[in-house]
Design a protein around this motif. Sequence first.
Motif, PDB file in Angstrom:
ATOM      1  N   ARG A 113     -28.389  20.294  36.092  1.00  0.00           N
ATOM      2  CA  ARG A 113     -29.156  20.909  37.179  1.00  0.00           C
ATOM      3  C   ARG A 113     -29.481  22.361  36.851  1.00  0.00           C
ATOM      4  O   ARG A 113     -28.628  23.101  36.358  1.00  0.00           O
ATOM      5  CB  ARG A 113     -28.361  20.857  38.474  1.00  0.00           C
ATOM      6  N   ILE A 114     -30.708  22.745  37.140  1.00  0.00           N
ATOM      7  CA  ILE A 114     -31.117  24.142  36.992  1.00  0.00           C
ATOM      8  C   ILE A 114     -31.697  24.608  38.320  1.00  0.00           C
ATOM      9  O   ILE A 114     -32.128  23.812  39.148  1.00  0.00           O
ATOM     10  CB  ILE A 114     -32.148  24.331  35.860  1.00  0.00           C
ATOM     11  N   GLY A 149     -29.237  29.180  38.557  1.00  0.00           N
ATOM     12  CA  GLY A 149     -30.276  29.458  37.589  1.00  0.00           C
ATOM     13  C   GLY A 149     -30.170  28.575  36.362  1.00  0.00           C
ATOM     14  O   GLY A 149     -29.993  27.357  36.443  1.00  0.00           O
ATOM     15  N   LEU A 150     -30.265  29.201  35.193  1.00  0.00           N
ATOM     16  CA  LEU A 150     -30.199  28.493  33.923  1.00  0.00           C
ATOM     17  C   LEU A 150     -28.814  28.547  33.297  1.00  0.00           C
ATOM     18  O   LEU A 150     -28.620  28.082  32.168  1.00  0.00           O
ATOM     19  CB  LEU A 150     -31.235  29.077  32.949  1.00  0.00           C
ATOM     20  N   VAL A 181     -32.896  19.501  34.863  1.00  0.00           N
ATOM     21  CA  VAL A 181     -33.107  18.799  36.134  1.00  0.00           C
ATOM     22  C   VAL A 181     -33.352  19.829  37.242  1.00  0.00           C
ATOM     23  O   VAL A 181     -32.405  20.349  37.842  1.00  0.00           O
ATOM     24  CB  VAL A 181     -31.888  17.922  36.487  1.00  0.00           C
ATOM     25  N   PRO A 182     -34.629  20.140  37.530  1.00  0.00           N
ATOM     26  CA  PRO A 182     -34.917  21.046  38.650  1.00  0.00           C
ATOM     27  C   PRO A 182     -34.861  20.296  39.969  1.00  0.00           C
ATOM     28  O   PRO A 182     -35.007  19.067  40.011  1.00  0.00           O
ATOM     29  CB  PRO A 182     -36.349  21.497  38.344  1.00  0.00           C
ATOM     30  N   LEU A 223     -38.202  25.617  34.809  1.00  0.00           N
ATOM     31  CA  LEU A 223     -38.253  24.437  33.964  1.00  0.00           C
ATOM     32  C   LEU A 223     -38.922  24.769  32.629  1.00  0.00           C
ATOM     33  O   LEU A 223     -38.473  24.323  31.567  1.00  0.00           O
ATOM     34  CB  LEU A 223     -39.000  23.315  34.675  1.00  0.00           C
ATOM     35  N   ARG A 224     -39.955  25.564  32.676  1.00  0.00           N
ATOM     36  CA  ARG A 224     -40.600  26.004  31.426  1.00  0.00           C
ATOM     37  C   ARG A 224     -39.626  26.808  30.569  1.00  0.00           C
ATOM     38  O   ARG A 224     -39.548  26.622  29.345  1.00  0.00           O
ATOM     39  CB  ARG A 224     -41.843  26.834  31.738  1.00  0.00           C
ATOM     40  N   ASP A 225     -38.866  27.679  31.212  1.00  0.00           N
ATOM     41  CA  ASP A 225     -37.880  28.469  30.468  1.00  0.00           C
ATOM     42  C   ASP A 225     -36.796  27.566  29.876  1.00  0.00           C
ATOM     43  O   ASP A 225     -36.308  27.813  28.761  1.00  0.00           O
ATOM     44  CB  ASP A 225     -37.236  29.515  31.378  1.00  0.00           C
TER      45      ASP A 225
END
Length: 436
Positions: free
Chosen positions: A142-143, A148-149, A173-174, A189-191
């Motif tokens: 999960r992000i 966060g990340l 997984v956003p 998600l891009r990051d």
Amino acid sequence: MSDSQPQQPSPVPPGGRGEGGGQGARRPPGGAHAAAAESTTLLLSGARLTDGRTVDVRLGGGRIQAVGTAGSLPSPALARVDLGGYLLLPAPAEPHAHGDTALTADGEGPVSYGTDEVQRRATEAALLQLGHGATAVRSHVRIGDMHGLGPLEAVLQARRSLRGLTDLTAVAVPRLLTGVAGADGLAMLRDAVKMGASVIGGCPDLDPDPTGFLEAVLELAAEHGCPVDLHTDGDDPGRLARLAAMAGGLRPGVTIGPCGGLSRLPLDVAHRAADQLAAAGVRVTCLPQGDCAALERRGLRTAPVRLLRAAGVRVAAGSGALRDAGNPVGRGDPLEAAFLLASQGGLRAVEAYASVSGAAREAMGLPEVRVEAGFPAELLAVRGDRIAGVLSLAYSRIVIHRGRVVARTSAVREYCDSAVAVAMDLPRQGRAEPGP
């Protein structure tokens, strides 16, 4: 009978491909050590194959070099493992794990998502699954939200530290990807993809706009050439139809799971949904051991595996939760998933094992494994002589990754010294033989 915990092997320099480098979780990267591990040659002697043959198997360079009749590959210089009494199989793979939440069911108070804690959990979970035989693990992470990340960074660190023991990949997984709140999720998600998440995931069922969520995921996956692996209960036939229509042209492909909701649909509706998924090439990963925490628990029914397979859907089986909120007693054992498919899902034992081995590897984009020369040396030896027996009593196991033994689990069954036990010659689980 005693059944030991999977034993972490003594540190041996890793090898092969993958991100970064390193030795287990304790030693720094070393290219020379990795090359040495890849060049090690190992002889597996006296192994039984599923076709009934007893063979010797020579491994080298991370691949199977030769398979011959027992005693036909002599070489006193080779390291040797005696597999007499073991069935040799392509190793399982774990297509649906949650390393960031694993092993949290028994903790007191809120679960910590600090980087060190998540890395420890993800590492321990991967090693437990390796002890069961899974030499590759796909971990959904999960992000977003307050963490966060950070959890993704921790799992990627675990991936690097485990190189040479097991192949760990991360699915980002956003939670939300649409609306005002989803803009941050999409940017994150891009990051995540730039950081090293090799698969794009998520839970469209939980987004206010499931179709918009799918569009965002598929567009980003096409842009970066990433596979997609989504959580869905599969109880909305309209949503499944839209997914099939949108995902048909995406390469390297789309996987969904656990799809337990398909079992609650009317039979004709489920058949139609399965046909649509098959036509679009969408794979399904079911979770016979129970749901995972990514979705609300709506019942413990497994996806209708026989119905999906009959329609031509490629179905893999995963373990899902490993002792977290989704399943506080989850084992993370692919052979248990296969056992449940055989005992409750209506599959033959060979088909059930293929769901956690060949089908799981295919869903993860990994090369095929056969016990034949030229194939990757990703193998599992289990004490027994047939797959049905192995799924019933899979205690003693020897796990081989990239051509070397990376884990052992040994079990010994003993009966009291009684005349009945002696007279009946009751079966025993043999003691583990010494090996490298």
